[in-house]
Scaffold this motif. Sequence first.
Motif, PDB file in Angstrom:
ATOM      1  N   ARG A   1      79.464 -17.234   4.558  1.00  0.00           N
ATOM      2  CA  ARG A   1      80.245 -16.575   3.513  1.00  0.00           C
ATOM      3  C   ARG A   1      81.119 -17.593   2.793  1.00  0.00           C
ATOM      4  O   ARG A   1      81.482 -18.615   3.361  1.00  0.00           O
ATOM      5  CB  ARG A   1      81.108 -15.454   4.096  1.00  0.00           C
ATOM      6  N   CYS A   2      81.469 -17.273   1.519  1.00  0.00           N
ATOM      7  CA  CYS A   2      82.256 -18.246   0.755  1.00  0.00           C
ATOM      8  C   CYS A   2      83.238 -17.596  -0.209  1.00  0.00           C
ATOM      9  O   CYS A   2      83.802 -18.268  -1.062  1.00  0.00           O
ATOM     10  CB  CYS A   2      81.330 -19.182  -0.001  1.00  0.00           C
ATOM     11  N   GLY A   3      83.440 -16.300  -0.134  1.00  0.00           N
ATOM     12  CA  GLY A   3      84.440 -15.686  -1.003  1.00  0.00           C
ATOM     13  C   GLY A   3      83.984 -15.420  -2.417  1.00  0.00           C
ATOM     14  O   GLY A   3      84.797 -15.363  -3.344  1.00  0.00           O
ATOM     15  N   GLY A   4      82.674 -15.245  -2.621  1.00  0.00           N
ATOM     16  CA  GLY A   4      82.167 -14.890  -3.935  1.00  0.00           C
ATOM     17  C   GLY A   4      82.221 -16.031  -4.937  1.00  0.00           C
ATOM     18  O   GLY A   4      82.453 -17.196  -4.588  1.00  0.00           O
ATOM     19  N   CYS A   5      82.004 -15.696  -6.206  1.00  0.00           N
ATOM     20  CA  CYS A   5      81.926 -16.711  -7.264  1.00  0.00           C
ATOM     21  C   CYS A   5      83.169 -17.575  -7.317  1.00  0.00           C
ATOM     22  O   CYS A   5      83.081 -18.801  -7.463  1.00  0.00           O
ATOM     23  CB  CYS A   5      81.711 -16.028  -8.615  1.00  0.00           C
ATOM     24  N   GLU A   6      84.336 -16.963  -7.183  1.00  0.00           N
ATOM     25  CA  GLU A   6      85.582 -17.718  -7.272  1.00  0.00           C
ATOM     26  C   GLU A   6      85.715 -18.708  -6.115  1.00  0.00           C
ATOM     27  O   GLU A   6      86.058 -19.881  -6.312  1.00  0.00           O
ATOM     28  CB  GLU A   6      86.777 -16.764  -7.278  1.00  0.00           C
ATOM     29  N   GLY A   7      85.427 -18.236  -4.917  1.00  0.00           N
ATOM     30  CA  GLY A   7      85.513 -19.111  -3.755  1.00  0.00           C
ATOM     31  C   GLY A   7      84.514 -20.243  -3.818  1.00  0.00           C
ATOM     32  O   GLY A   7      84.823 -21.396  -3.481  1.00  0.00           O
ATOM     33  N   GLN A   8      83.293 -19.946  -4.247  1.00  0.00           N
ATOM     34  CA  GLN A   8      82.253 -20.968  -4.343  1.00  0.00           C
ATOM     35  C   GLN A   8      82.623 -22.048  -5.352  1.00  0.00           C
ATOM     36  O   GLN A   8      82.387 -23.237  -5.121  1.00  0.00           O
ATOM     37  CB  GLN A   8      80.925 -20.309  -4.723  1.00  0.00           C
ATOM     38  N   ALA A   9      83.212 -21.640  -6.475  1.00  0.00           N
ATOM     39  CA  ALA A   9      83.598 -22.610  -7.505  1.00  0.00           C
ATOM     40  C   ALA A   9      84.660 -23.567  -6.972  1.00  0.00           C
ATOM     41  O   ALA A   9      84.610 -24.779  -7.223  1.00  0.00           O
ATOM     42  CB  ALA A   9      84.111 -21.889  -8.749  1.00  0.00           C
ATOM     43  N   ALA A  10      85.625 -23.039  -6.230  1.00  0.00           N
ATOM     44  CA  ALA A  10      86.693 -23.873  -5.687  1.00  0.00           C
ATOM     45  C   ALA A  10      86.154 -24.856  -4.656  1.00  0.00           C
ATOM     46  O   ALA A  10      86.502 -26.041  -4.656  1.00  0.00           O
ATOM     47  CB  ALA A  10      87.775 -22.997  -5.070  1.00  0.00           C
ATOM     48  N   VAL A  11      85.287 -24.362  -3.778  1.00  0.00           N
ATOM     49  CA  VAL A  11      84.719 -25.228  -2.747  1.00  0.00           C
ATOM     50  C   VAL A  11      83.818 -26.282  -3.377  1.00  0.00           C
ATOM     51  O   VAL A  11      83.850 -27.454  -2.999  1.00  0.00           O
ATOM     52  CB  VAL A  11      83.933 -24.389  -1.713  1.00  0.00           C
ATOM     53  N   ARG A  12      83.044 -25.864  -4.345  1.00  0.00           N
ATOM     54  CA  ARG A  12      82.134 -26.815  -5.001  1.00  0.00           C
ATOM     55  C   ARG A  12      82.903 -27.973  -5.625  1.00  0.00           C
ATOM     56  O   ARG A  12      82.469 -29.133  -5.546  1.00  0.00           O
ATOM     57  CB  ARG A  12      81.322 -26.092  -6.079  1.00  0.00           C
ATOM     58  N   GLN A  13      84.035 -27.666  -6.228  1.00  0.00           N
ATOM     59  CA  GLN A  13      84.819 -28.709  -6.876  1.00  0.00           C
ATOM     60  C   GLN A  13      85.216 -29.797  -5.879  1.00  0.00           C
ATOM     61  O   GLN A  13      85.117 -30.988  -6.170  1.00  0.00           O
ATOM     62  CB  GLN A  13      86.064 -28.096  -7.517  1.00  0.00           C
ATOM     63  N   GLY A  14      85.643 -29.382  -4.694  1.00  0.00           N
ATOM     64  CA  GLY A  14      86.029 -30.345  -3.678  1.00  0.00           C
ATOM     65  C   GLY A  14      84.860 -31.164  -3.172  1.00  0.00           C
ATOM     66  O   GLY A  14      84.976 -32.385  -2.974  1.00  0.00           O
ATOM     67  N   CYS A  15      83.719 -30.517  -2.967  1.00  0.00           N
ATOM     68  CA  CYS A  15      82.539 -31.233  -2.477  1.00  0.00           C
ATOM     69  C   CYS A  15      81.954 -32.155  -3.538  1.00  0.00           C
ATOM     70  O   CYS A  15      81.448 -33.241  -3.223  1.00  0.00           O
ATOM     71  CB  CYS A  15      81.489 -30.239  -1.986  1.00  0.00           C
ATOM     72  N   ASP A  16      82.027 -31.739  -4.805  1.00  0.00           N
ATOM     73  CA  ASP A  16      81.536 -32.586  -5.889  1.00  0.00           C
ATOM     74  C   ASP A  16      82.307 -33.901  -5.946  1.00  0.00           C
ATOM     75  O   ASP A  16      81.742 -34.969  -6.179  1.00  0.00           O
ATOM     76  CB  ASP A  16      81.662 -31.880  -7.236  1.00  0.00           C
ATOM     77  N   LYS A  17      83.616 -33.827  -5.728  1.00  0.00           N
ATOM     78  CA  LYS A  17      84.449 -35.025  -5.813  1.00  0.00           C
ATOM     79  C   LYS A  17      84.086 -36.048  -4.741  1.00  0.00           C
ATOM     80  O   LYS A  17      84.155 -37.249  -4.970  1.00  0.00           O
ATOM     81  CB  LYS A  17      85.927 -34.651  -5.678  1.00  0.00           C
ATOM     82  N   ARG A  18      83.690 -35.555  -3.577  1.00  0.00           N
ATOM     83  CA  ARG A  18      83.438 -36.463  -2.455  1.00  0.00           C
ATOM     84  C   ARG A  18      81.978 -36.876  -2.310  1.00  0.00           C
ATOM     85  O   ARG A  18      81.687 -37.986  -1.862  1.00  0.00           O
ATOM     86  CB  ARG A  18      83.889 -35.810  -1.147  1.00  0.00           C
ATOM     87  N   TYR A  19      81.043 -35.973  -2.676  1.00  0.00           N
ATOM     88  CA  TYR A  19      79.655 -36.221  -2.285  1.00  0.00           C
ATOM     89  C   TYR A  19      78.661 -36.185  -3.437  1.00  0.00           C
ATOM     90  O   TYR A  19      77.493 -35.868  -3.230  1.00  0.00           O
ATOM     91  CB  TYR A  19      79.250 -35.226  -1.202  1.00  0.00           C
ATOM     92  N   ILE A  20      79.088 -36.509  -4.633  1.00  0.00           N
ATOM     93  CA  ILE A  20      78.131 -36.705  -5.726  1.00  0.00           C
ATOM     94  C   ILE A  20      78.088 -38.189  -6.035  1.00  0.00           C
ATOM     95  O   ILE A  20      79.089 -38.803  -6.363  1.00  0.00           O
ATOM     96  CB  ILE A  20      78.505 -35.887  -6.973  1.00  0.00           C
ATOM     97  N   TYR A  21      76.923 -38.770  -5.890  1.00  0.00           N
ATOM     98  CA  TYR A  21      76.708 -40.189  -6.139  1.00  0.00           C
ATOM     99  C   TYR A  21      75.220 -40.368  -6.395  1.00  0.00           C
ATOM    100  O   TYR A  21      74.442 -39.413  -6.324  1.00  0.00           O
ATOM    101  CB  TYR A  21      77.159 -41.034  -4.936  1.00  0.00           C
ATOM    102  N   ALA A  22      74.804 -41.561  -6.711  1.00  0.00           N
ATOM    103  CA  ALA A  22      73.392 -41.813  -7.007  1.00  0.00           C
ATOM    104  C   ALA A  22      72.523 -41.421  -5.819  1.00  0.00           C
ATOM    105  O   ALA A  22      72.732 -41.877  -4.704  1.00  0.00           O
ATOM    106  CB  ALA A  22      73.189 -43.289  -7.324  1.00  0.00           C
ATOM    107  N   GLY A  23      71.564 -40.557  -6.051  1.00  0.00           N
ATOM    108  CA  GLY A  23      70.652 -40.131  -4.996  1.00  0.00           C
ATOM    109  C   GLY A  23      71.179 -39.004  -4.132  1.00  0.00           C
ATOM    110  O   GLY A  23      70.531 -38.609  -3.158  1.00  0.00           O
ATOM    111  N   ALA A  24      72.358 -38.465  -4.461  1.00  0.00           N
ATOM    112  CA  ALA A  24      72.982 -37.452  -3.604  1.00  0.00           C
ATOM    113  C   ALA A  24      72.167 -36.163  -3.512  1.00  0.00           C
ATOM    114  O   ALA A  24      72.272 -35.435  -2.531  1.00  0.00           O
ATOM    115  CB  ALA A  24      74.387 -37.132  -4.101  1.00  0.00           C
ATOM    116  N   ALA A  25      71.370 -35.859  -4.531  1.00  0.00           N
ATOM    117  CA  ALA A  25      70.580 -34.634  -4.508  1.00  0.00           C
ATOM    118  C   ALA A  25      69.570 -34.623  -3.374  1.00  0.00           C
ATOM    119  O   ALA A  25      69.088 -33.569  -2.981  1.00  0.00           O
ATOM    120  CB  ALA A  25      69.865 -34.431  -5.841  1.00  0.00           C
TER     121      ALA A  25
END
Length: 206
Positions: free
Chosen positions: A99-123
Motif C-alpha cells: 500500500r502507498c496511500g493512493g495517488c498523493e502518497g505515491q507522488a510523494a514517495v516517488r519524489q524521494g526515490c527519484d532524487k536518490r535512484y535515478i541515474y544512467a541505466g537506472a531503469a
Amino acid sequence: MESVALLVLCVSLLFPGRCLGAEGNLVPEDLQQAPEGQCAYFKDGGLLHMQHYVCCNDCDENNGQPVCGKTTYLASAKGAYCGPCGEDLGAGEPASTFRCGGCEGQAAVRQGCDKRYIYAGAAFCWLHSKCLELRCERAAQAAAQEDGSDDEPYCGDGRCDRGRGEDGTSCPFDCCPYVNDTECRHPHHCSKCPPVCCAEPGCCLD
C-alpha cells in the motif's frame, strides 16, 4: 523488526509459484494487476524484459478515474507499462504488493526515490522500485498511526540505523552498502547497479 517482513521472500517449498509480498501476503506468479488500493512491483519486464517498475491500482479514487491512472513508477522517463487500474502491460514478473496511500502518497514517495535512484541505466536496476516499496510501506504505517513520526528513521530511508536494530538481516536495503561496500554500495549518478542479493539478508556474502 517489522522491516524483515518487507523482504520479498519466495516460499516455493510451501507455496509453489507464489511469493510473500511486503505485507506478508501471497503474490501469485501470474499476477497481472495490482490489487485495488495497492501497488505491485514487477521485475524483468518492459524493454528487453530487463526493467523494474511499479504499477498502482487507484481505481477506488475519484469514481474510478484516478488522477494518476496509467502512471508507471520507473527510474526512467521512458516506458509506459501500467494500465489505468494498475494493470501490468510490460509482461513483468510480480515480486511484491504493498500500500502507498493512493495517488498523493505515491507522488510523494516517488519524489524521494527519484532524487536518490535515478541515474544512467537506472531503469534496468531494482533500487528505484525497492525504494518505492519500502518507503510506501513506511508512509502507509505513518498514515495509519497518525503519530507524526515521519521523520524517524525507517527501513528504506538510505541510512543504516544500527541504534534501532537495523543490520544486514533486518534491513538489507539500508545496511548492505555498509556490510558489503564492495558489491552493495548504492550508486549515485553512475551506471553500476548492485546485485539483487544486496536486498536480501546476507548482503551477497553468504
